[in-house]
Design a protein around this motif. Structure first.
Motif, PDB file in Angstrom:
ATOM      1  N   GLU A 232       0.827  -1.196   0.000  1.00  0.00           N
ATOM      2  CA  GLU A 232       0.000   0.000   0.000  1.00  0.00           C
ATOM      3  C   GLU A 232       0.868   1.255   0.000  1.00  0.00           C
ATOM      4  O   GLU A 232       0.449   2.300  -0.506  1.00  0.00           O
ATOM      5  CB  GLU A 232      -0.920   0.004   1.221  1.00  0.00           C
ATOM      6  N   GLN A 233       2.054   1.138   0.580  1.00  0.00           N
ATOM      7  CA  GLN A 233       2.959   2.283   0.644  1.00  0.00           C
ATOM      8  C   GLN A 233       4.371   1.834   0.288  1.00  0.00           C
ATOM      9  O   GLN A 233       4.802   0.744   0.674  1.00  0.00           O
ATOM     10  CB  GLN A 233       2.976   2.901   2.045  1.00  0.00           C
ATOM     11  N   VAL A 234       5.094   2.696  -0.432  1.00  0.00           N
ATOM     12  CA  VAL A 234       6.471   2.419  -0.817  1.00  0.00           C
ATOM     13  C   VAL A 234       7.301   3.671  -0.617  1.00  0.00           C
ATOM     14  O   VAL A 234       6.914   4.758  -1.083  1.00  0.00           O
ATOM     15  CB  VAL A 234       6.567   1.973  -2.294  1.00  0.00           C
ATOM     16  N   ASP A 235       8.405   3.525   0.079  1.00  0.00           N
ATOM     17  CA  ASP A 235       9.397   4.593   0.180  1.00  0.00           C
ATOM     18  C   ASP A 235      10.521   4.299  -0.798  1.00  0.00           C
ATOM     19  O   ASP A 235      11.077   3.183  -0.797  1.00  0.00           O
ATOM     20  CB  ASP A 235       9.967   4.677   1.598  1.00  0.00           C
ATOM     21  N   ILE A 236      10.850   5.279  -1.637  1.00  0.00           N
ATOM     22  CA  ILE A 236      11.929   5.130  -2.601  1.00  0.00           C
ATOM     23  C   ILE A 236      13.089   6.015  -2.159  1.00  0.00           C
ATOM     24  O   ILE A 236      12.926   7.232  -2.009  1.00  0.00           O
ATOM     25  CB  ILE A 236      11.475   5.537  -4.024  1.00  0.00           C
ATOM     26  N   HIS A 237      14.234   5.396  -1.937  1.00  0.00           N
ATOM     27  CA  HIS A 237      15.415   6.124  -1.456  1.00  0.00           C
ATOM     28  C   HIS A 237      16.441   6.218  -2.576  1.00  0.00           C
ATOM     29  O   HIS A 237      16.829   5.201  -3.157  1.00  0.00           O
ATOM     30  CB  HIS A 237      15.993   5.444  -0.218  1.00  0.00           C
ATOM     31  N   GLY A 255      -1.916   3.076  -7.466  1.00  0.00           N
ATOM     32  CA  GLY A 255      -2.678   3.217  -6.225  1.00  0.00           C
ATOM     33  C   GLY A 255      -1.821   3.149  -4.989  1.00  0.00           C
ATOM     34  O   GLY A 255      -2.310   2.798  -3.897  1.00  0.00           O
ATOM     35  N   LEU A 256      -0.540   3.489  -5.107  1.00  0.00           N
ATOM     36  CA  LEU A 256       0.384   3.423  -3.976  1.00  0.00           C
ATOM     37  C   LEU A 256       0.615   4.809  -3.368  1.00  0.00           C
ATOM     38  O   LEU A 256       0.689   5.808  -4.097  1.00  0.00           O
ATOM     39  CB  LEU A 256       1.742   2.864  -4.429  1.00  0.00           C
ATOM     40  N   ARG A 257       0.755   4.846  -2.055  1.00  0.00           N
ATOM     41  CA  ARG A 257       1.289   6.042  -1.413  1.00  0.00           C
ATOM     42  C   ARG A 257       2.806   5.962  -1.521  1.00  0.00           C
ATOM     43  O   ARG A 257       3.401   4.922  -1.192  1.00  0.00           O
ATOM     44  CB  ARG A 257       0.872   6.100   0.055  1.00  0.00           C
ATOM     45  N   VAL A 258       3.438   7.009  -1.978  1.00  0.00           N
ATOM     46  CA  VAL A 258       4.865   6.946  -2.233  1.00  0.00           C
ATOM     47  C   VAL A 258       5.566   8.172  -1.645  1.00  0.00           C
ATOM     48  O   VAL A 258       5.027   9.284  -1.648  1.00  0.00           O
ATOM     49  CB  VAL A 258       5.150   6.849  -3.750  1.00  0.00           C
ATOM     50  N   ARG A 259       6.753   7.939  -1.122  1.00  0.00           N
ATOM     51  CA  ARG A 259       7.631   9.014  -0.667  1.00  0.00           C
ATOM     52  C   ARG A 259       9.011   8.775  -1.273  1.00  0.00           C
ATOM     53  O   ARG A 259       9.536   7.660  -1.206  1.00  0.00           O
ATOM     54  CB  ARG A 259       7.737   9.036   0.862  1.00  0.00           C
ATOM     55  N   ILE A 260       9.575   9.833  -1.859  1.00  0.00           N
ATOM     56  CA  ILE A 260      10.915   9.744  -2.421  1.00  0.00           C
ATOM     57  C   ILE A 260      11.854  10.520  -1.501  1.00  0.00           C
ATOM     58  O   ILE A 260      11.683  11.738  -1.297  1.00  0.00           O
ATOM     59  CB  ILE A 260      10.957  10.306  -3.851  1.00  0.00           C
ATOM     60  N   ARG A 261      12.827   9.817  -0.968  1.00  0.00           N
ATOM     61  CA  ARG A 261      13.693  10.393   0.067  1.00  0.00           C
ATOM     62  C   ARG A 261      15.160  10.082  -0.218  1.00  0.00           C
ATOM     63  O   ARG A 261      15.469   9.152  -0.987  1.00  0.00           O
ATOM     64  CB  ARG A 261      13.312   9.817   1.436  1.00  0.00           C
ATOM     65  N   PRO A 262      16.079  10.821   0.446  1.00  0.00           N
ATOM     66  CA  PRO A 262      17.511  10.527   0.291  1.00  0.00           C
ATOM     67  C   PRO A 262      17.865   9.196   0.965  1.00  0.00           C
ATOM     68  O   PRO A 262      17.145   8.710   1.851  1.00  0.00           O
ATOM     69  CB  PRO A 262      18.197  11.699   1.002  1.00  0.00           C
ATOM     70  N   PHE A 263      18.991   8.622   0.564  1.00  0.00           N
ATOM     71  CA  PHE A 263      19.450   7.370   1.167  1.00  0.00           C
ATOM     72  C   PHE A 263      19.580   7.482   2.681  1.00  0.00           C
ATOM     73  O   PHE A 263      19.285   6.534   3.414  1.00  0.00           O
ATOM     74  CB  PHE A 263      20.813   6.976   0.577  1.00  0.00           C
ATOM     75  N   ALA A 264      20.025   8.633   3.147  1.00  0.00           N
ATOM     76  CA  ALA A 264      20.314   8.786   4.580  1.00  0.00           C
ATOM     77  C   ALA A 264      19.072   8.626   5.442  1.00  0.00           C
ATOM     78  O   ALA A 264      19.176   8.366   6.644  1.00  0.00           O
ATOM     79  CB  ALA A 264      20.959  10.149   4.840  1.00  0.00           C
ATOM     80  N   GLN A 265      17.883   8.764   4.862  1.00  0.00           N
ATOM     81  CA  GLN A 265      16.645   8.635   5.637  1.00  0.00           C
ATOM     82  C   GLN A 265      15.991   7.260   5.471  1.00  0.00           C
ATOM     83  O   GLN A 265      14.821   7.084   5.760  1.00  0.00           O
ATOM     84  CB  GLN A 265      15.660   9.726   5.214  1.00  0.00           C
TER      85      GLN A 265
END
Length: 375
Positions: A232-237, A255-265
């Motif tokens: 349902e949710q994916v974080d992309i680092h 239909g995904l909740r997504v957050r794109i973040r730096p590797f450090a997080q």
């Protein structure tokens, strides 16, 4: 009395030849005709016998060609099993995996094992090709070519060269398989299914929350695979946020909740992912650091497999975490490529597919669940 006189007096002559002489001459002629007929019959029988021993068509055997025995063996014997199977083999076709670099690729091992198991006399090689050289290479392929496997950096580059693409390649914007058929160049993406099948084989259950490391073409396939696994949710680092925003529309489409973040997080969230998929090149070192607790609870799929273990896989193995090598994904996506090359359809199972998969796993030293046999 007349009968007695007839026996005593000789037969009268007619035209200077007695009747007795005429009968003798007739008898000799009849006998000569019988002998001639017998001789002619004997000749016919001899000729018939010769015809039965020789081939029906005299032109079918020449000095340069083998006779019947050399082709089929001694009369009454069954053909050799190897010779019989050879006649059933498909015509030889050519295939290759393209990329840069390509020396590390295990695809030739996998595909050759598959075609051997299928009894196909097909060749498969690895070819170093840059993005600039891809179009000319495909254009120069002859009719003996059946298809290509593509690795980085060609999965996006190939798209303008294709006459048609399957739904997954269109969705991810990346094709890793090219089928050459009926003067058409068709593209497919088998990476998504390869990821899903490899994780299912490793016993992965429900996935609600997943992490993806990296923002390239394989990251898009990982995103679609995560959705198919129920996320349902994916974080992309990633290293570069701006270069990875192209993944957001795909995530929303899925239909995904997504957050794109730096590797450090990577491990700053309170929720622990059930799955971490690294799409980074082999040997890459990032700022992504996961706690021991996360590494014990989350399954890691590292799509890289050379060198192995990767720095990230080594972190997981240090705490006895579950790790799936990229070789497992490679095997399962290659199985679908073989389906495409053989039948033209990734959904069409192969003859004795279980045996083909077993041969492919053995070719790269994997167990059925994707575990490396040497570990």
């Amino acid at each position: 009395m007349d009968e007695a006189r007839a026996e005593r007096d000789p037969l009268p002559e007619q035209d200077g030849v007695s009747e007795a002489s005429a009968e003798a001459m007739i008898a000799e002629l009849v006998e000569a005709e019988r002998e001639a007929e017998a001789e002619e019959q004997a000749v016919d029988e001899a000729e018939a016998a010769i015809e039965r021993e020789e081939p029906a068509d005299d032109e079918s055997v020449t000095a340069e060609e083998p006779n019947n025995e050399s082709v089929a063996g001694t009369a009454g014997e069954e053909p050799n099993a190897d010779e019989a199977s050879e006649t059933l083999r498909e015509p030889s076709r050519r295939l290759a995996v393209l990329g840069s670099p390509i020396d590390h690729s295990r695809s030739p091992n996998l595909h050759r094992a598959a075609y051997d198991a299928l009894g196909l006399d097909w060749s498969y090689e690895a070819v170093q090709i840059s993005e600039d050289g891809l179009a000319a290479y495909i254009e120069g392929l002859g009719p003996e070519w059946r298809g290509l496997s593509l690795t980085m950096p060609l999965k996006k580059t190939v798209l303008p060269l294709l006459d048609e693409v399957d739904r997954v390649a269109e969705q991810t914007g990346a094709a890793n398989t090219v089928l050459l058929e009926d003067d058409a160049v068709r593209g497919f993406n088998t990476d998504v299914a390869g990821i899903v099948r490899a994780l299912r084989a490793a016993g992965l259950g429900e996935v609600r929350f997943a992490h993806i490391l990296g923002g390239g073409a394989t990251a898009a396939s990982a995103l679609v695979a995560a959705a198919e696994l129920g996320a349902e949710q994916v974080d992309i680092h990633v290293r570069d946020l701006e270069r990875s925003v192209w993944l957001e529309p795909l995530a929303h489409q899925l239909g995904l909740r997504v957050r794109i973040r730096p590797f450090a997080q990577a491990d700053r969230a309170l929720d622990v992912p059930q799955l971490v998929i690294s799409t980074l090149p082999g040997g890459a070192v990032t700022e992504a650091v996961y706690t021991d607790s996360t590494r014990r609870r989350a399954l890691l799929l590292d799509v890289a497999y050379e060198p192995w273990p990767t720095p990230l896989a080594r972190q997981w193995l240090a705490v006895d975490g579950r790790v799936v090598s990229g070789l497992a994904m490679l095997v399962h996506q290659a199985l679908l490529q073989v389906r495409i090359f053989v039948a033209g359809d990734p959904l069409q199972p192969l003859p004795d597919e279980e045996g083909v998969l077993e041969a492919m796993l053995a070719a790269v030293g994997l167990d059925a669940d994707g575990s490396l046999l040497e570990l």
